[in-house]
Design a protein around this motif. Structure first.
Motif, PDB file in Angstrom:
ATOM      1  N   UNK A   1      -6.254  20.698 136.701  1.00 43.37           N
ATOM      2  CA  UNK A   1      -7.609  20.146 136.806  1.00 43.37           C
ATOM      3  C   UNK A   1      -8.624  21.092 136.165  1.00 43.37           C
ATOM      4  N   UNK A   2      -8.488  22.378 136.435  1.00 44.70           N
ATOM      5  CA  UNK A   2      -9.398  23.362 135.835  1.00 44.70           C
ATOM      6  C   UNK A   2      -9.289  23.359 134.317  1.00 44.70           C
ATOM      7  N   UNK A   3      -8.069  23.285 133.824  1.00 47.61           N
ATOM      8  CA  UNK A   3      -7.868  23.246 132.370  1.00 47.61           C
ATOM      9  C   UNK A   3      -8.480  21.975 131.786  1.00 47.61           C
ATOM     10  N   UNK A   4      -8.321  20.858 132.482  1.00 45.64           N
ATOM     11  CA  UNK A   4      -8.860  19.591 131.977  1.00 45.64           C
ATOM     12  C   UNK A   4     -10.382  19.564 131.968  1.00 45.64           C
ATOM     13  N   UNK A   5     -11.022  20.420 132.753  1.00 44.41           N
ATOM     14  CA  UNK A   5     -12.480  20.478 132.810  1.00 44.41           C
ATOM     15  C   UNK A   5     -13.090  21.330 131.698  1.00 44.41           C
ATOM     16  N   UNK A   6     -12.263  22.026 130.946  1.00 37.09           N
ATOM     17  CA  UNK A   6     -12.765  22.829 129.831  1.00 37.09           C
ATOM     18  C   UNK A   6     -13.324  21.911 128.746  1.00 37.09           C
ATOM     19  N   UNK A   7     -14.325  22.397 127.998  1.00 37.80           N
ATOM     20  CA  UNK A   7     -14.794  21.610 126.849  1.00 37.80           C
ATOM     21  C   UNK A   7     -13.620  21.319 125.907  1.00 37.80           C
ATOM     22  N   UNK A   8     -13.692  20.213 125.204  1.00 36.62           N
ATOM     23  CA  UNK A   8     -12.573  19.725 124.382  1.00 36.62           C
ATOM     24  C   UNK A   8     -12.020  20.773 123.422  1.00 36.62           C
ATOM     25  N   UNK A   9     -12.868  21.481 122.717  1.00 36.18           N
ATOM     26  CA  UNK A   9     -12.399  22.487 121.765  1.00 36.18           C
ATOM     27  C   UNK A   9     -11.675  23.628 122.447  1.00 36.18           C
ATOM     28  N   UNK A  10     -12.246  24.116 123.544  1.00 37.80           N
ATOM     29  CA  UNK A  10     -11.617  25.197 124.304  1.00 37.80           C
ATOM     30  C   UNK A  10     -10.262  24.744 124.829  1.00 37.80           C
ATOM     31  N   UNK A  11     -10.245  23.554 125.432  1.00 36.65           N
ATOM     32  CA  UNK A  11      -9.031  23.012 126.047  1.00 36.65           C
ATOM     33  C   UNK A  11      -7.930  22.819 125.000  1.00 36.65           C
ATOM     34  N   UNK A  12      -8.290  22.298 123.838  1.00 38.17           N
ATOM     35  CA  UNK A  12      -7.301  22.047 122.792  1.00 38.17           C
ATOM     36  C   UNK A  12      -6.665  23.343 122.315  1.00 38.17           C
ATOM     37  N   UNK A  13      -7.487  24.338 121.997  1.00 35.05           N
ATOM     38  CA  UNK A  13      -6.955  25.619 121.530  1.00 35.05           C
ATOM     39  C   UNK A  13      -6.149  26.294 122.634  1.00 35.05           C
ATOM     40  N   UNK A  14      -6.650  26.250 123.872  1.00 39.32           N
ATOM     41  CA  UNK A  14      -5.928  26.844 124.997  1.00 39.32           C
ATOM     42  C   UNK A  14      -4.545  26.218 125.143  1.00 39.32           C
ATOM     43  N   UNK A  15      -4.493  24.901 125.158  1.00 43.93           N
ATOM     44  CA  UNK A  15      -3.207  24.209 125.306  1.00 43.93           C
ATOM     45  C   UNK A  15      -2.248  24.537 124.166  1.00 43.93           C
ATOM     46  N   UNK A  16      -2.758  24.533 122.951  1.00 40.08           N
ATOM     47  CA  UNK A  16      -1.891  24.807 121.809  1.00 40.08           C
ATOM     48  C   UNK A  16      -1.371  26.244 121.816  1.00 40.08           C
ATOM     49  N   UNK A  17      -2.227  27.187 122.202  1.00 42.90           N
ATOM     50  CA  UNK A  17      -1.836  28.596 122.187  1.00 42.90           C
ATOM     51  C   UNK A  17      -0.993  28.977 123.406  1.00 42.90           C
ATOM     52  N   UNK A  18      -1.512  28.684 124.593  1.00 45.56           N
ATOM     53  CA  UNK A  18      -0.853  29.141 125.826  1.00 45.56           C
ATOM     54  C   UNK A  18       0.320  28.253 126.218  1.00 45.56           C
ATOM     55  N   UNK A  19       0.112  26.966 126.211  1.00 46.04           N
ATOM     56  CA  UNK A  19       1.138  26.048 126.706  1.00 46.04           C
ATOM     57  C   UNK A  19       2.189  25.757 125.622  1.00 46.04           C
ATOM     58  N   UNK A  20       1.725  25.443 124.416  1.00 43.17           N
ATOM     59  CA  UNK A  20       2.649  25.071 123.338  1.00 43.17           C
ATOM     60  C   UNK A  20       3.182  26.274 122.564  1.00 43.17           C
ATOM     61  N   UNK A  21       2.546  27.441 122.704  1.00 44.24           N
ATOM     62  CA  UNK A  21       3.032  28.651 122.053  1.00 44.24           C
ATOM     63  C   UNK A  21       2.751  28.758 120.568  1.00 44.24           C
ATOM     64  N   UNK A  22       1.755  28.062 120.094  1.00 48.81           N
ATOM     65  CA  UNK A  22       1.420  28.108 118.672  1.00 48.81           C
ATOM     66  C   UNK A  22       0.621  29.373 118.350  1.00 48.81           C
ATOM     67  N   UNK A  23       0.707  29.832 117.110  1.00 47.29           N
ATOM     68  CA  UNK A  23      -0.073  30.982 116.660  1.00 47.29           C
ATOM     69  C   UNK A  23      -1.471  30.515 116.261  1.00 47.29           C
ATOM     70  N   UNK A  24      -2.386  31.486 116.155  1.00 44.93           N
ATOM     71  CA  UNK A  24      -3.744  31.132 115.744  1.00 44.93           C
ATOM     72  C   UNK A  24      -3.761  30.555 114.324  1.00 44.93           C
ATOM     73  N   UNK A  25      -2.901  31.054 113.465  1.00 42.72           N
ATOM     74  CA  UNK A  25      -2.878  30.514 112.095  1.00 42.72           C
ATOM     75  C   UNK A  25      -2.391  29.060 112.096  1.00 42.72           C
ATOM     76  N   UNK A  26      -1.401  28.754 112.938  1.00 41.94           N
ATOM     77  CA  UNK A  26      -0.914  27.371 113.032  1.00 41.94           C
ATOM     78  C   UNK A  26      -1.974  26.458 113.640  1.00 41.94           C
ATOM     79  N   UNK A  27      -2.655  26.948 114.664  1.00 40.05           N
ATOM     80  CA  UNK A  27      -3.716  26.161 115.309  1.00 40.05           C
ATOM     81  C   UNK A  27      -4.818  25.878 114.307  1.00 40.05           C
ATOM     82  N   UNK A  28      -5.201  26.903 113.552  1.00 39.13           N
ATOM     83  CA  UNK A  28      -6.253  26.740 112.547  1.00 39.13           C
ATOM     84  C   UNK A  28      -5.876  25.673 111.537  1.00 39.13           C
ATOM     85  N   UNK A  29      -4.646  25.686 111.108  1.00 39.05           N
ATOM     86  CA  UNK A  29      -4.178  24.706 110.120  1.00 39.05           C
ATOM     87  C   UNK A  29      -4.187  23.288 110.712  1.00 39.05           C
ATOM     88  N   UNK A  30      -3.662  23.143 111.922  1.00 41.82           N
ATOM     89  CA  UNK A  30      -3.573  21.822 112.560  1.00 41.82           C
ATOM     90  C   UNK A  30      -4.963  21.241 112.838  1.00 41.82           C
TER      91      UNK A  30
END
Length: 101
Positions: free
Chosen positions: A39-68
């Protein structure tokens, strides 16, 4: 829209990595329930939540996130830092409320 179409923003069942967010108050994070943390994660602003999920949960690198997402690596790093700070504040608030009970 592309993220939704490709289901990149889906929530992962592996939230254990997210529990390591707060080095200042590890007991507060451990006391959180799975649903409360999501619930706390879902309350984050969309940009924050998206990067957080991709980095922490999905394990993507910042370069991969930037590209996607079509953003710079610096923006990805900044969004992650801000997301973590917001989550730490939410966790601390939840811990204070629980201690008052």
């Amino acid at each position: 829209m592309s993220l939704r179409k490709n289901d990149v923003m889906k929530e992962s069942d592996d939230v254990e990595q997210a529990r390591s967010l707060s080095s200042e108050s590890p007991s507060a994070v451990q006391d959180l329930g799975y649903k409360e943390l999501l619930q706390m994660i879902s309350e984050l602003p969309a940009g924050f939540r998206t990067v957080f999920n991709l980095y922490v949960i999905e394990g993507m690198s910042h370069s991969d996130i930037a590209e996607v997402l079509g953003i710079s690596e610096g923006t990805s790093r900044s969004q992650l830092l801000r997301a973590r700070a917001m989550l730490q504040a939410k966790i601390a608030d939840a811990d204070k409320r629980k201690r008052k009970r």
